[in-house]
Design a protein around this motif. Structure first.
Motif, PDB file in Angstrom:
ATOM      1  N   ASN A   1     -14.814 -24.990 -15.511  1.00 44.22           N
ATOM      2  CA  ASN A   1     -13.767 -24.549 -14.590  1.00 44.22           C
ATOM      3  C   ASN A   1     -12.591 -23.894 -15.291  1.00 44.22           C
ATOM      4  O   ASN A   1     -11.779 -23.222 -14.652  1.00 44.22           O
ATOM      5  CB  ASN A   1     -13.264 -25.728 -13.751  1.00 44.22           C
ATOM      6  CG  ASN A   1     -14.303 -26.233 -12.777  1.00 44.22           C
ATOM      7  OD1 ASN A   1     -15.191 -25.480 -12.370  1.00 44.22           O
ATOM      8  ND2 ASN A   1     -14.212 -27.500 -12.404  1.00 44.22           N
TER       9      ASN A   1
ATOM     10  N   GLY B   1     -24.107 -21.212  -7.779  1.00 46.18           N
ATOM     11  CA  GLY B   1     -23.403 -20.040  -7.297  1.00 46.18           C
ATOM     12  C   GLY B   1     -23.277 -18.930  -8.315  1.00 46.18           C
ATOM     13  O   GLY B   1     -23.001 -17.779  -7.953  1.00 46.18           O
ATOM     14  N   SER B   2     -23.500 -19.251  -9.594  1.00 48.07           N
ATOM     15  CA  SER B   2     -23.416 -18.220 -10.633  1.00 48.07           C
ATOM     16  C   SER B   2     -24.646 -17.320 -10.657  1.00 48.07           C
ATOM     17  O   SER B   2     -24.586 -16.205 -11.171  1.00 48.07           O
ATOM     18  CB  SER B   2     -23.235 -18.869 -12.007  1.00 48.07           C
ATOM     19  OG  SER B   2     -21.997 -19.537 -12.094  1.00 48.07           O
TER      20      SER B   2
ATOM     21  N   ASP C   1     -27.880 -11.972  -4.576  1.00 50.10           N
ATOM     22  CA  ASP C   1     -26.893 -13.046  -4.704  1.00 50.10           C
ATOM     23  C   ASP C   1     -27.322 -14.156  -3.757  1.00 50.10           C
ATOM     24  O   ASP C   1     -26.922 -14.180  -2.588  1.00 50.10           O
ATOM     25  CB  ASP C   1     -25.502 -12.511  -4.346  1.00 50.10           C
ATOM     26  CG  ASP C   1     -24.394 -13.525  -4.562  1.00 50.10           C
ATOM     27  OD1 ASP C   1     -24.694 -14.665  -4.969  1.00 50.10           O
ATOM     28  OD2 ASP C   1     -23.225 -13.191  -4.313  1.00 50.10           O
TER      29      ASP C   1
ATOM     30  N   GLU D   1     -22.005 -15.727  -2.645  1.00 57.45           N
ATOM     31  CA  GLU D   1     -20.627 -16.062  -3.009  1.00 57.45           C
ATOM     32  C   GLU D   1     -19.923 -14.957  -3.777  1.00 57.45           C
ATOM     33  O   GLU D   1     -18.703 -14.948  -3.867  1.00 57.45           O
ATOM     34  CB  GLU D   1     -20.604 -17.339  -3.861  1.00 57.45           C
ATOM     35  CG  GLU D   1     -21.105 -18.573  -3.136  1.00 57.45           C
ATOM     36  CD  GLU D   1     -21.032 -19.817  -4.014  1.00 57.45           C
ATOM     37  OE1 GLU D   1     -20.430 -19.754  -5.108  1.00 57.45           O
ATOM     38  OE2 GLU D   1     -21.586 -20.860  -3.605  1.00 57.45           O
TER      39      GLU D   1
ATOM     40  N   ARG E   1     -19.686 -14.779  -6.851  1.00 57.52           N
ATOM     41  CA  ARG E   1     -18.854 -15.583  -7.757  1.00 57.52           C
ATOM     42  C   ARG E   1     -18.603 -14.841  -9.071  1.00 57.52           C
ATOM     43  O   ARG E   1     -19.547 -14.325  -9.673  1.00 57.52           O
ATOM     44  CB  ARG E   1     -19.539 -16.912  -8.059  1.00 57.52           C
ATOM     45  CG  ARG E   1     -18.750 -17.789  -9.037  1.00 57.52           C
ATOM     46  CD  ARG E   1     -19.501 -19.029  -9.419  1.00 57.52           C
ATOM     47  NE  ARG E   1     -19.629 -19.939  -8.289  1.00 57.52           N
ATOM     48  CZ  ARG E   1     -20.211 -21.146  -8.381  1.00 57.52           C
ATOM     49  NH1 ARG E   1     -20.718 -21.551  -9.540  1.00 57.52           N
ATOM     50  NH2 ARG E   1     -20.302 -21.914  -7.317  1.00 57.52           N
TER      51      ARG E   1
END
Length: 216
Positions: A8, A166-167, A182, A186, A188
């Motif tokens: 993060n 989500g990556s 994707d 997202e 992301r």
């Protein structure tokens, strides 16, 4: 497509190197103490004019004895062990014990000493096949063991599991048009990515509702 794991705080958790240099921060070593993690290397052989592509378990970039000092690429993740004759239990045990994968969401599912598949989720893989092609795949929903089997079916004898969830995402070309895969929608931002100059594009459907995109 997306590259190695990150946290993060946007710190690299795996190796991410281009032209022999880390692309930022702590990108020349893994962030898991003494654990070694599967890292995909691509480099020109020092004694010949050919390119080597392989996956090695390392904790630091310099752990690999065959890599030259400049002009090579490496991206870290988890080894998919496609070149070894192991069953599902041993596969997950190695990810757990050797690579510390229990600290990554939805990679290890263990009850006592017994391993089983975790939930389906978006995941990303890179491999090298017997046709001398690098194969990049983003899965809509798959397990680590399912990724391993898919990469083997693509003829890969070296493969690594990169970041997921989500990556996991890919930009690609379909004919003259650009496209995006994707799975979670997202868009992301990611901390590293892998790009290639393709000779051809392929779309391989694995099962109903799950369409991994691959490039070779």
């Amino acid at each position: 497509m997306n590259g190695t794991f990150f946290n993060n705080s946007n710190d690299f958790l795996g190796i991410a190197v281009n032209n022999g240099s880390g692309i930022g921060g702590n990108a020349t070593f893994t962030a898991y103490g003494n654990k070694t993690r599967g890292t995909f290397y691509s480099y020109h052989h020092l004694r010949g004019n050919y390119r080597v592509n392989e996956v090695a378990n390392v904790s630091r970039l310099s752990d690999h004895p065959g890599v030259p000092n400049t002009n090579y690429f490496a991206i870290g993740g988890l080894n998919l062990y496609v070149n070894e004759n192991i069953n599902k239990q041993e596969f997950y045990r190695r990810l757990d014990v050797n690579e510390g994968a229990s600290g990554i969401n939805d990679v290890i599912s263990r009850t006592g000493n017994t391993y089983s598949d975790p939930i389906l989720r978006s995941r990303t893989a890179i491999g090298y096949n017997s046709n001398a092609k690098i194969v990049l795949v983003v899965f809509l929903g798959e397990t680590p063991w399912g990724m391993r089997e898919f990469m083997k079916n693509q003829g890969c004898f070296q493969a690594a599991y990169l970041d997921g969830g989500g990556s996991s995402q890919m930009r690609f070309k379909s004919g003259a048009s650009n496209g995006t895969f994707d799975p979670r929608g997202e868009a992301r931002p990611v901390f590293s990515m892998v790009t290639v100059n393709p000779t051809s594009w392929n779309q391989n459907k694995k099962r109903e509702g799950e369409t991994p995109m691959s490039l070779s």
